[in-house]
Design a protein around this motif. Structure first.
Motif, PDB file in Angstrom:
ATOM      1  N   LEU A 185       0.846  -1.189   0.000  1.00 34.80           N
ATOM      2  CA  LEU A 185       0.000   0.000   0.000  1.00 34.80           C
ATOM      3  C   LEU A 185       0.878   1.234   0.000  1.00 34.80           C
ATOM      4  CD1 LEU A 185      -2.701   1.522   0.253  1.00 34.80           C
ATOM      5  CD2 LEU A 185      -2.525   1.242   2.751  1.00 34.80           C
ATOM      6  N   CYS A 229       1.261   5.025   0.611  1.00 32.58           N
ATOM      7  CA  CYS A 229       0.545   5.933   1.507  1.00 32.58           C
ATOM      8  C   CYS A 229       0.709   7.407   1.152  1.00 32.58           C
ATOM      9  CB  CYS A 229       1.000   5.693   2.957  1.00 32.58           C
ATOM     10  SG  CYS A 229       0.677   4.018   3.562  1.00 32.58           S
ATOM     11  N   SER A 259      -8.057   7.653   6.160  1.00 27.63           N
ATOM     12  CA  SER A 259      -6.738   7.147   5.780  1.00 27.63           C
ATOM     13  C   SER A 259      -6.261   6.077   6.759  1.00 27.63           C
ATOM     14  CB  SER A 259      -5.725   8.297   5.727  1.00 27.63           C
ATOM     15  OG  SER A 259      -6.033   9.193   4.681  1.00 27.63           O
ATOM     16  N   THR A 281      -8.145   2.995   6.253  1.00 25.46           N
ATOM     17  CA  THR A 281      -7.672   2.299   5.056  1.00 25.46           C
ATOM     18  C   THR A 281      -6.433   1.476   5.366  1.00 25.46           C
ATOM     19  OG1 THR A 281      -8.586   4.010   3.612  1.00 25.46           O
ATOM     20  CG2 THR A 281      -6.845   2.631   2.693  1.00 25.46           C
ATOM     21  N   ILE A 282      -5.519   2.028   6.141  1.00 23.02           N
ATOM     22  CA  ILE A 282      -4.329   1.265   6.535  1.00 23.02           C
ATOM     23  C   ILE A 282      -4.726   0.062   7.379  1.00 23.02           C
ATOM     24  CG2 ILE A 282      -2.216   1.351   7.925  1.00 23.02           C
ATOM     25  CD1 ILE A 282      -1.881   4.269   6.988  1.00 23.02           C
ATOM     26  N   HIS A 283      -5.633   0.251   8.305  1.00 17.73           N
ATOM     27  CA  HIS A 283      -6.085  -0.874   9.129  1.00 17.73           C
ATOM     28  C   HIS A 283      -6.759  -1.940   8.279  1.00 17.73           C
ATOM     29  CE1 HIS A 283      -6.244   1.751  13.039  1.00 17.73           C
ATOM     30  NE2 HIS A 283      -5.010   1.448  12.657  1.00 17.73           N
ATOM     31  N   LEU A 296       3.835  -1.406   3.848  1.00 21.14           N
ATOM     32  CA  LEU A 296       3.351  -0.029   3.838  1.00 21.14           C
ATOM     33  C   LEU A 296       4.496   0.877   3.425  1.00 21.14           C
ATOM     34  CD1 LEU A 296       1.278   0.151   7.166  1.00 21.14           C
ATOM     35  CD2 LEU A 296       0.495  -0.480   4.864  1.00 21.14           C
ATOM     36  N   THR A 314       6.016   4.786   2.708  1.00 21.12           N
ATOM     37  CA  THR A 314       5.931   6.217   2.946  1.00 21.12           C
ATOM     38  C   THR A 314       7.294   6.834   2.654  1.00 21.12           C
ATOM     39  OG1 THR A 314       5.341   7.927   4.572  1.00 21.12           O
ATOM     40  CG2 THR A 314       6.406   5.938   5.428  1.00 21.12           C
ATOM     41  N   VAL A 365       1.232   7.416   9.237  1.00 20.62           N
ATOM     42  CA  VAL A 365       1.472   5.974   9.209  1.00 20.62           C
ATOM     43  C   VAL A 365       1.853   5.476  10.598  1.00 20.62           C
ATOM     44  CG1 VAL A 365       2.969   4.162   8.287  1.00 20.62           C
ATOM     45  CG2 VAL A 365       2.066   5.927   6.764  1.00 20.62           C
ATOM     46  N   ALA A 407      -1.172   5.065  12.617  1.00 25.25           N
ATOM     47  CA  ALA A 407      -2.010   3.958  12.147  1.00 25.25           C
ATOM     48  C   ALA A 407      -1.486   2.603  12.587  1.00 25.25           C
ATOM     49  CB  ALA A 407      -2.124   4.004  10.624  1.00 25.25           C
ATOM     50  N   VAL A 452       3.502  -5.320  10.207  1.00 23.16           N
ATOM     51  CA  VAL A 452       3.891  -4.389   9.148  1.00 23.16           C
ATOM     52  C   VAL A 452       5.338  -4.579   8.720  1.00 23.16           C
ATOM     53  CG1 VAL A 452       4.181  -1.937   8.576  1.00 23.16           C
ATOM     54  CG2 VAL A 452       2.241  -2.679   9.974  1.00 23.16           C
ATOM     55  N   LYS A 502      -6.372   6.378  -0.485  1.00 28.24           N
ATOM     56  CA  LYS A 502      -6.716   6.828   0.869  1.00 28.24           C
ATOM     57  C   LYS A 502      -8.137   6.429   1.222  1.00 28.24           C
ATOM     58  CE  LYS A 502      -7.346  11.428  -1.189  1.00 28.24           C
ATOM     59  NZ  LYS A 502      -6.831  12.810  -1.201  1.00 28.24           N
TER      60      LYS A 502
END
Length: 326
Positions: free
Chosen positions: A16, A18, A34, A37-39, A49, A51, A64, A67, A75, A278
């Motif tokens: 994903l 971000c 947002s 969405t990460i969860h 993830l 960034t 992030v 989250a 992660v 997002k």
């Protein structure tokens, strides 16, 4: 979700991105969605993830970090350093050893973690030897602040030079049906060296989803308004490619974006795209693409519908291209 290997690092078959939660693509005022969405991504088995310190700038790493608080062990956390901005929004790069150390410590603090799983050099600094930059990066690994190292938008020669100092785990570069220039030299170099490939903008910055019908659809502050492929002169020509893909997608019962992602997944088991979104709705659509299988005949038809010769416009304007892959 199935997993794939980036070098020795195991990640979900799709990650994903971000960035768009905090910068580049229009309004960024819904951190609640947002984070949800990460969860949701973690719940679906997405582990990677992505960034960077310049997204926001800085705010995306903080987002992030918030989250993943309490879910750090789910992660594979990737972030980046190295892009700096000059006057007039001209993109530059910095890679001196002191800056490497500084950026890592600042990212760790913003993310609220004690280590970064995959740390990328975001752009190569033409004024600092890669050996200096990667020597400093290898010290971060030895110190336990970073687990694996990557490089972004680098030439084949730069990848080899970095890899000679410390193993490169992943290359992150733009790769999609409308950006295929890395296939001739860079992808073979990565495969020779055992380096995984993480395509960013695998949906052509949203163009390949078919959701955009005019440049006027874009918010006034959207980065894409500055990109040649989204200009009035090129938009309709590129839209014709998307419509050709839509016909093929309809036949298969999927969306154009899902077809484009499935094509990228078919490029190899060392390819892990990081489509960005997002919103949970689009995330679910993107993740579903990992379950689409394409036949050789379908791949041929997809590539015929989106030939590289038909893509109108450069990837970047000059102000952004100066620090892109050399």
């Amino acid at each position: 979700m199935a997993t794939r290997k980036l070098g020795e690092l195991t990640v979900s078959a799709q990650g994903l991105g971000c960035m768009g939660m905090s910068s580049a693509y229009g309004v960024h005022d819904d951190d609640t969605e947002s984070i949800a969405t990460i969860h949701r991504a973690l719940d679906l088995g997405v582990t990677l993830l992505d960034t960077a310190n310049v997204y926001g700038p800085e705010t995306n790493e903080r987002l992030v970090g918030r989250a993943i608080a309490g879910r750090r062990d789910e992660v594979v956390l990737a972030t980046k350093f190295g892009i700096v901005w000059g006057e007039g929004g001209v993109m530059g790069a910095r890679g001196d050893a002191a800056f490497v150390q500084q950026c890592c410590d600042e990212s760790l603090a913003r993310l609220g973690v004690d280590h970064i799983d995959l740390y990328y050099q975001h752009r190569v600094d033409p004024n600092v030897p890669l050996e200096e930059t990667w020597g400093a990066l290898s010290e971060l690994v030895a110190a336990g602040k970073v687990r694996y190292l990557g490089i972004s938008e680098a030439s084949a020669d730069d990848i080899r030079r970095a890899h000679a100092v410390h193993p490169v785990t992943a290359l992150q570069s733009e790769w999609s049906l409308w950006t295929r220039d890395l296939e001739s030299e860079i992808v073979p170099t990565c495969r020779e060296l055992g380096i995984g490939i993480v395509p960013f903008s695998p949906l052509g910055r949203g163009f390949l989803t078919g959701a955009l019908t005019s440049a006027a659809d874009l918010p006034a502050d959207d980065l894409r308004r500055r990109l040649p492929r989204f200009s009035d002169a090129n938009f309709d020509r590129n839209l014709a490619i998307v419509e050709a893909l839509r016909t093929l997608a309809d036949e298969k019962g999927v969306t154009p974006g899902q077809l484009a992602l499935a094509w990228l997944h078919s490029r190899g088991d060392d390819v892990v795209p990081i489509p960005g979104t997002k919103r949970r709705t689009y995330l679910d659509q993107n993740v579903a693409a990992t379950h689409i299988t394409l036949t050789p005949a379908e791949i041929t038809r997809i590539e015929a519908a989106a030939p590289t010769s038909a893509i109108a416009g450069a990837r970047y304007p000059d102000t952004l291209a100066r620090a892109a892959r050399r």
